[in-house]
Design an enzyme around this catalytic site. Structure first.
Site, PDB file in Angstrom:
ATOM      1  N   SER A  86       0.854  -1.186   0.000  1.00 51.37           N
ATOM      2  CA  SER A  86       0.000   0.000   0.000  1.00 51.37           C
ATOM      3  C   SER A  86       0.889   1.234   0.000  1.00 51.37           C
ATOM      4  O   SER A  86       1.963   1.207  -0.588  1.00 51.37           O
ATOM      5  CB  SER A  86      -0.960  -0.041   1.178  1.00 51.37           C
ATOM      6  OG  SER A  86      -0.251  -0.044   2.367  1.00 51.37           O
ATOM      7  N   LEU A  87       0.452   2.301   0.648  1.00 50.05           N
ATOM      8  CA  LEU A  87       1.166   3.581   0.617  1.00 50.05           C
ATOM      9  C   LEU A  87       1.318   4.074  -0.823  1.00 50.05           C
ATOM     10  O   LEU A  87       2.390   4.483  -1.250  1.00 50.05           O
ATOM     11  CB  LEU A  87       2.551   3.474   1.272  1.00 50.05           C
ATOM     12  CG  LEU A  87       2.534   3.280   2.786  1.00 50.05           C
ATOM     13  CD1 LEU A  87       3.948   3.079   3.291  1.00 50.05           C
ATOM     14  CD2 LEU A  87       1.887   4.442   3.480  1.00 50.05           C
ATOM     15  N   CYS A  88       0.255   3.948  -1.582  1.00 52.40           N
ATOM     16  CA  CYS A  88       0.306   4.477  -2.934  1.00 52.40           C
ATOM     17  C   CYS A  88      -0.995   5.207  -3.239  1.00 52.40           C
ATOM     18  O   CYS A  88      -1.569   5.070  -4.300  1.00 52.40           O
ATOM     19  CB  CYS A  88       0.570   3.369  -3.948  1.00 52.40           C
ATOM     20  SG  CYS A  88      -0.492   1.945  -3.707  1.00 52.40           S
ATOM     21  N   GLY A  89      -1.460   5.963  -2.250  1.00 49.55           N
ATOM     22  CA  GLY A  89      -2.657   6.759  -2.464  1.00 49.55           C
ATOM     23  C   GLY A  89      -3.859   5.864  -2.672  1.00 49.55           C
ATOM     24  O   GLY A  89      -3.984   4.822  -2.020  1.00 49.55           O
ATOM     25  N   PHE A  91      -4.594   4.133  -5.245  1.00 50.89           N
ATOM     26  CA  PHE A  91      -4.377   3.216  -6.365  1.00 50.89           C
ATOM     27  C   PHE A  91      -5.135   1.898  -6.216  1.00 50.89           C
ATOM     28  O   PHE A  91      -5.969   1.533  -7.051  1.00 50.89           O
ATOM     29  CB  PHE A  91      -2.873   2.953  -6.502  1.00 50.89           C
ATOM     30  CG  PHE A  91      -2.505   1.970  -7.567  1.00 50.89           C
ATOM     31  CD1 PHE A  91      -2.422   2.369  -8.886  1.00 50.89           C
ATOM     32  CD2 PHE A  91      -2.252   0.646  -7.264  1.00 50.89           C
ATOM     33  CE1 PHE A  91      -2.076   1.469  -9.876  1.00 50.89           C
ATOM     34  CE2 PHE A  91      -1.920  -0.259  -8.249  1.00 50.89           C
ATOM     35  CZ  PHE A  91      -1.833   0.160  -9.550  1.00 50.89           C
TER      36      PHE A  91
END
Lengths: 302, 150
Positions: A86-89, A91
């Site tokens: 994760s940590l991709c907005g 997406f």
């Protein structure tokens, strides 16, 4: 009231978070470059295989092939592409939301899911989707071998009649800021793709006229053209899967880069605000001490 | 009029390997090598595992090709290979190591099963790479003394 020490601690913690987000942004940027190069490098092959496929199809009387066979869509395979981390907005959320919408639209049919990416697999499983196959750790380093495997698997399922259509739900990479959600039909292969040789002749006129060659010369074959055609179709499917994998990976890195960039910026703002607050409190303390000294001195001299 | 050169284009799914004007090409077809000169009749063939040779001027250059398809048109050859490398790009030491590994693997596995097939494919690949590298390396070295040092 918060003391100076509390502020210092907060600032230090925000700073270290910022360092992490900044590093992640740079890593994502580097990976994005690689993924983008991959997208570009894959284009000539995809273009040429389609061209060869079309010219083979144009020279054949019937282009019957299991991957072209149309059946009433009763059982559907949905290939959902997400990231592994994760940590991709938004997406992963966006893809999964689109997938859920798609499932609802097709709810009258039997839906099987192939999850590519850990996030999608876990979430879809939790929601009770029928995940029949999954591939993880693909997006970190997309290579053709995995596209071949996935393409082979869906081709096999389709040819065996286990499913009547295959759709892919994925993010298409438009540019660094924009990802476009896509729902594309992978199988059956649209006959229009093969038939547009004449329409495409206009585009590829440069190639055709350059060598003063009529577009429909008969080929010499080393083996029956039908065999070659049947061999080419799965390669085309693999190239499509490969393209989708690359697009999704590039989109993921782009999304992560933008998300980490704004996180880094937010951290800077927070640090500024906290520093200001801290200075105010420090100043208040100094002023208070001064007043105490002055008033102490005043009372001593009076 | 027949064209005098062939536009040779080699692409793999992962990259664009080569695009050059050449005088002649030898393609490793599935049923054997076939030579192509400018003005060849249109042809489609499946590729095997082998070495693609192309002639440019007085020089011959080599590429490894592993599976795929090739389309021949009078002035153009398109090679859609699954894997392809230029001879100059091949790391001979690594290929030799792969060769030995594959041979050991074949000796261990029983003939005919999946592991054996995989290993024999690896062996074939390693052999083609070696051939291309030694030919390409020696050939290029003789013609261009400067390049042999790299």
């Amino acid at each position: 009231m918060a003391t100076l020490l509390d502020f210092r601690r907060r600032i230090r913690s925000v700073k270290s978070t910022q360092q992490i987000t900044r590093a992640m942004k740079f890593v994502a940027a580097a990976k994005l470059r690689r993924a983008q190069d991959g997208v570009f490098a894959a284009r000539p092959y995809a273009r040429e295989i389609l061209r060869v496929l079309r010219s083979a199809a144009a020279r054949m009387e019937s282009t019957a092939h299991p991957l072209l066979e149309r059946r009433p869509e009763e059982r559907i395979l949905a290939v959902v592409l997400t990231g592994d981390r994760s940590l991709c907005g938004a997406f992963n959320t966006n893809v999964l939301r689109r997938a859920t919408t798609f499932f609802r639209e097709q709810s009258s049919k039997n839906i099987q899911v192939m999850a590519i990416g850990k996030k999608g697999r876990d979430t879809l499983r939790k929601r009770g989707a029928n995940v029949v196959a999954d591939y993880i750790n693909v997006s970190a380093n997309v290579d053709y071998a995995i596209a071949k495997e996935i393409g082979g698997k869906i081709g096999e399922m389709y040819a065996a009649g286990e499913v009547d259509a295959v759709y892919a739900v994925y993010n298409e990479f438009k540019n660094v800021m924009v990802q476009r959600l896509c729902t594309a039909k992978l199988l059956p292969i649209d006959p229009a793709v093969l038939a547009s040789e004449t329409a495409e002749a206009g585009q590829s006129a440069a190639i055709g006229t350059e060598h003063e060659e009529a577009p429909l010369v008969d080929y010499l074959y080393e083996e029956p053209l039908g065999d070659i055609f049947s061999g080419l179709l799965p390669r085309y499917l693999e190239a499509e899967v490969f393209r989708i994998l690359l697009e999704s990976a590039a989109a993921e890195h782009a999304a992560r880069m933008t998300a980490m960039d704004s996180a880094t910026r937010n951290a800077s703002e927070l640090i500024d605000k906290l520093t200001l607050e801290m200075n105010k409190i420090r100043q208040a303390g100094i002023t208070k001490e001064l007043i105490e000294i002055v008033s102490g001195a005043a009372s001593a001299t009076s | 009029m027949l064209p005098e050169t062939i536009e040779l284009q080699v692409v793999t799914p992962e990259r664009h390997v080569l695009q050059e004007s050449v005088q002649a090409v030898e393609i490793p077809g599935k049923e054997g090598y076939l030579g192509v000169l400018p003005g060849h009749a249109p042809l489609i063939t499946e590729l095997g595992i082998g070495i693609l040779t192309y002639h440019k001027g007085s020089q011959a250059r080599y590429l490894t090709v592993i599976h795929g398809y090739a389309e021949v048109l009078p002035g153009r050859v398109i090679v859609l290979a699954e894997v392809s490398e230029r001879a100059e790009e091949i790391d001979l030491a690594r290929t030799l190591a792969a060769h030995e590994r594959a041979q050991a693997e074949i000796a261990r596995a029983s003939a005919g099963d999946a592991e054996w097939r995989q290993a024999s494919f690896a062996l074939q690949r390693a052999m083609v790479r070696q051939q291309a590298a030694t030919r390409g390396g020696a050939g290029a070295g003789a013609q261009e003394p400067g390049s042999s040092a790299s």
